[in-house]
Design an enzyme around this catalytic site. Structure first.
Site, PDB file in Angstrom:
ATOM      1  N   ARG A 104       6.266   4.654  -9.925  1.00  9.67           N
ATOM      2  CA  ARG A 104       5.622   3.810 -10.949  1.00  9.67           C
ATOM      3  C   ARG A 104       6.438   3.997 -12.222  1.00  9.67           C
ATOM      4  O   ARG A 104       6.541   5.111 -12.740  1.00  9.67           O
ATOM      5  CB  ARG A 104       4.169   4.234 -11.168  1.00  9.67           C
ATOM      6  CG  ARG A 104       3.526   3.551 -12.356  1.00  9.67           C
ATOM      7  CD  ARG A 104       2.029   3.734 -12.411  1.00  9.67           C
ATOM      8  NE  ARG A 104       1.357   2.905 -11.425  1.00  9.67           N
ATOM      9  CZ  ARG A 104       0.056   2.602 -11.448  1.00  9.67           C
ATOM     10  NH1 ARG A 104      -0.723   3.060 -12.416  1.00  9.67           N
ATOM     11  NH2 ARG A 104      -0.479   1.844 -10.513  1.00  9.67           N
ATOM     12  N   HIS A 131       3.287  -5.580  -8.997  1.00 12.61           N
ATOM     13  CA  HIS A 131       2.458  -4.497  -8.443  1.00 12.61           C
ATOM     14  C   HIS A 131       2.113  -4.886  -7.000  1.00 12.61           C
ATOM     15  O   HIS A 131       0.960  -5.215  -6.681  1.00 12.61           O
ATOM     16  CB  HIS A 131       1.199  -4.357  -9.297  1.00 12.61           C
ATOM     17  CG  HIS A 131       0.408  -3.113  -9.050  1.00 12.61           C
ATOM     18  ND1 HIS A 131       0.849  -2.085  -8.237  1.00 12.61           N
ATOM     19  CD2 HIS A 131      -0.814  -2.728  -9.511  1.00 12.61           C
ATOM     20  CE1 HIS A 131      -0.063  -1.125  -8.218  1.00 12.61           C
ATOM     21  NE2 HIS A 131      -1.076  -1.488  -8.979  1.00 12.61           N
ATOM     22  N   GLN A 134      -0.900  -3.442  -4.839  1.00 13.55           N
ATOM     23  CA  GLN A 134      -2.232  -3.941  -5.178  1.00 13.55           C
ATOM     24  C   GLN A 134      -2.578  -5.177  -4.353  1.00 13.55           C
ATOM     25  O   GLN A 134      -3.703  -5.345  -3.875  1.00 13.55           O
ATOM     26  CB  GLN A 134      -2.279  -4.283  -6.680  1.00 13.55           C
ATOM     27  CG  GLN A 134      -3.620  -4.788  -7.141  1.00 13.55           C
ATOM     28  CD  GLN A 134      -4.699  -3.719  -7.060  1.00 13.55           C
ATOM     29  OE1 GLN A 134      -4.497  -2.602  -7.495  1.00 13.55           O
ATOM     30  NE2 GLN A 134      -5.853  -4.058  -6.493  1.00 13.55           N
ATOM     31  N   ASP A 219      -7.375  -9.075 -14.974  1.00 13.39           N
ATOM     32  CA  ASP A 219      -6.844  -7.724 -15.207  1.00 13.39           C
ATOM     33  C   ASP A 219      -7.103  -7.409 -16.683  1.00 13.39           C
ATOM     34  O   ASP A 219      -7.421  -8.305 -17.481  1.00 13.39           O
ATOM     35  CB  ASP A 219      -5.333  -7.725 -14.897  1.00 13.39           C
ATOM     36  CG  ASP A 219      -4.714  -6.332 -14.873  1.00 13.39           C
ATOM     37  OD1 ASP A 219      -5.449  -5.336 -15.034  1.00 13.39           O
ATOM     38  OD2 ASP A 219      -3.485  -6.249 -14.706  1.00 13.39           O
ATOM     39  N   CYS A 259      -7.998  -5.411 -10.288  1.00  8.95           N
ATOM     40  CA  CYS A 259      -7.268  -4.252  -9.739  1.00  8.95           C
ATOM     41  C   CYS A 259      -7.808  -2.927 -10.260  1.00  8.95           C
ATOM     42  O   CYS A 259      -7.598  -1.894  -9.645  1.00  8.95           O
ATOM     43  CB  CYS A 259      -5.777  -4.385 -10.044  1.00  8.95           C
ATOM     44  SG  CYS A 259      -5.392  -4.389 -11.802  1.00  8.95           S
ATOM     45  N   ARG A 287      -6.780   0.084  -1.042  1.00 11.73           N
ATOM     46  CA  ARG A 287      -5.464   0.608  -1.418  1.00 11.73           C
ATOM     47  C   ARG A 287      -5.049   1.693  -0.415  1.00 11.73           C
ATOM     48  O   ARG A 287      -3.899   1.764   0.010  1.00 11.73           O
ATOM     49  CB  ARG A 287      -5.498   1.204  -2.843  1.00 11.73           C
ATOM     50  CG  ARG A 287      -5.837   0.209  -3.946  1.00 11.73           C
ATOM     51  CD  ARG A 287      -4.737  -0.820  -4.134  1.00 11.73           C
ATOM     52  NE  ARG A 287      -3.454  -0.222  -4.351  1.00 11.73           N
ATOM     53  CZ  ARG A 287      -3.000   0.218  -5.538  1.00 11.73           C
ATOM     54  NH1 ARG A 287      -3.741   0.086  -6.613  1.00 11.73           N
ATOM     55  NH2 ARG A 287      -1.789   0.763  -5.657  1.00 11.73           N
TER      56      ARG A 287
END
Ligand code: CP
Ligand code: NVA
Length: 303
Positions: A104, A131, A134, A219, A259, A287
């Protein structure tokens, strides 16, 4: 041999994503039945996180453990990355010791540089550009309730950010329509828009985007790295809160996705995220399952 990386959703085909989601559902079943499945015994996964994480870190560490392997976590402070050791050298060294690396980081180009110098699979755990992990979980969350996502309608209401870019790639790969509503100045990257032409529309109108949607997704208004803009963003995103009025424009059985982490009263009203149409906790759980299926695929341990 060049390892198989997962830097963007585009590193998989639509069929591979569908197979991966099917496998994630099977792995979820194994776990619920208490069956042990440990094909990654003796393997090590390194996690390099230059930004905070709750879900991504815990799901990769737990998933690797459930698959029989081990993991190690490196924040920049713990390694020499913060002291100027080149990312290329870090990649060369780590990939002689561990079997896969999850990163990340800030700039997507750093991830690409790392991957270009790694002899083991590298997985994108979020960059400024996308991402993809996700989206594996989000697609699984839809498919396990409704079947194939092909032909469905998704509304993205909010920042045209990294998660939005991955939704755009998903729309193109899996053949659904994505209607994005973003305030002026927060539109998604034009190159990603060009690559998703025919599957994505863009406006500044949340009501229009939500119309007849199967999924309404958003988000946080202030993503990691943009904290100094928080007050300005709160002004610029006024009118973009997903509340019951916006949800009423979508299909009656529309799902609300996020998310996480979420900020109630900003991008989403509490009655929506905590209401019956919200599937955010399943998204978070998935996830774990979808990334286990991804690890299986990248390690090529499944016949
Ligand atoms: N959704 C997500 O990636 O959460 P974390 O930042 O907690 O990993
Ligand atoms: N867009 C958010 C996602 C967090 C999981 C960010 O980049 O901070």
């Amino acid at each position: 041999m060049t390892p198989r990386h997962f830097l963007s959703l585009r590193d998989l085909s639509g069929d591979e994503i569908r197979r991966l989601v099917k496998r994630a559902c099977e792995l979820k079943e194994y776990l619920k039945r208490g069956e042990r499945y440990e094909p990654l015994r003796g393997k090590t996964l390194a996690l390099i996180f230059e930004k905070s994480s709750t879900r991504t870190r815990v799901s990769f560490e737990t998933g690797m453990n459930q698959l029989g392997g081990g993991s190690l976590f490196l924040s920049p402070r713990d390694s020499h990355l913060d002291r100027g050791e080149p990312i290329e050298d870090t990649a060369r060294v780590l990939s002689r010791m561990v079997d896969a690396i999850v990163i990340r980081t800030h700039a997507h180009t750093e991830l690409e540089t790392f991957a270009a110098h790694s002899n083991v699979p590298v997985i994108n755990a979020l960059t400024d550009k996308c991402h993809p992990c996700q989206l594996l979980a989000d697609v699984q969350t839809y498919i396990e309730r409704r079947g194939d996502i092909k032909g469905s309608t998704v509304a993205w209401i909010g920042d045209g950010n990294n998660v939005c870019h991955s939704w755009m790639n998903a729309a193109a790969l899996l053949d659904f329509q994505l209607h994005i509503a973003a305030p002026a100045g927060y539109e998604p990257d034009s190159a990603v828009l060009d690559a998703c032409r025919g599957h994505v529309t863009l406006s500044q109108d949340p009501n229009r985007a939500a119309h007849h949607a199967d999924i309404v997704v958003t988000d946080a208004w202030t993503g990691m790295g943009y904290e100094e803009e928080k007050a300005k963003r709160e002004r610029d995103f006024a009118g973009f809160t997903i509340d019951e009025n916006i949800m009423s424009l979508a299909k009656p059985d529309a799902m609300f996705m996020h998310c996480l982490p979420a900020y109630r009263g900003q991008e989403v009203a509490a009655e929506v995220i905590d209401g019956p149409q919200s599937v955010v906790w399943d998204e978070a759980e998935n996830r774990l399952h979808s990334q286990k299926a991804l690890l299986e695929l990248l390690f090529a341990v499944r016949s």
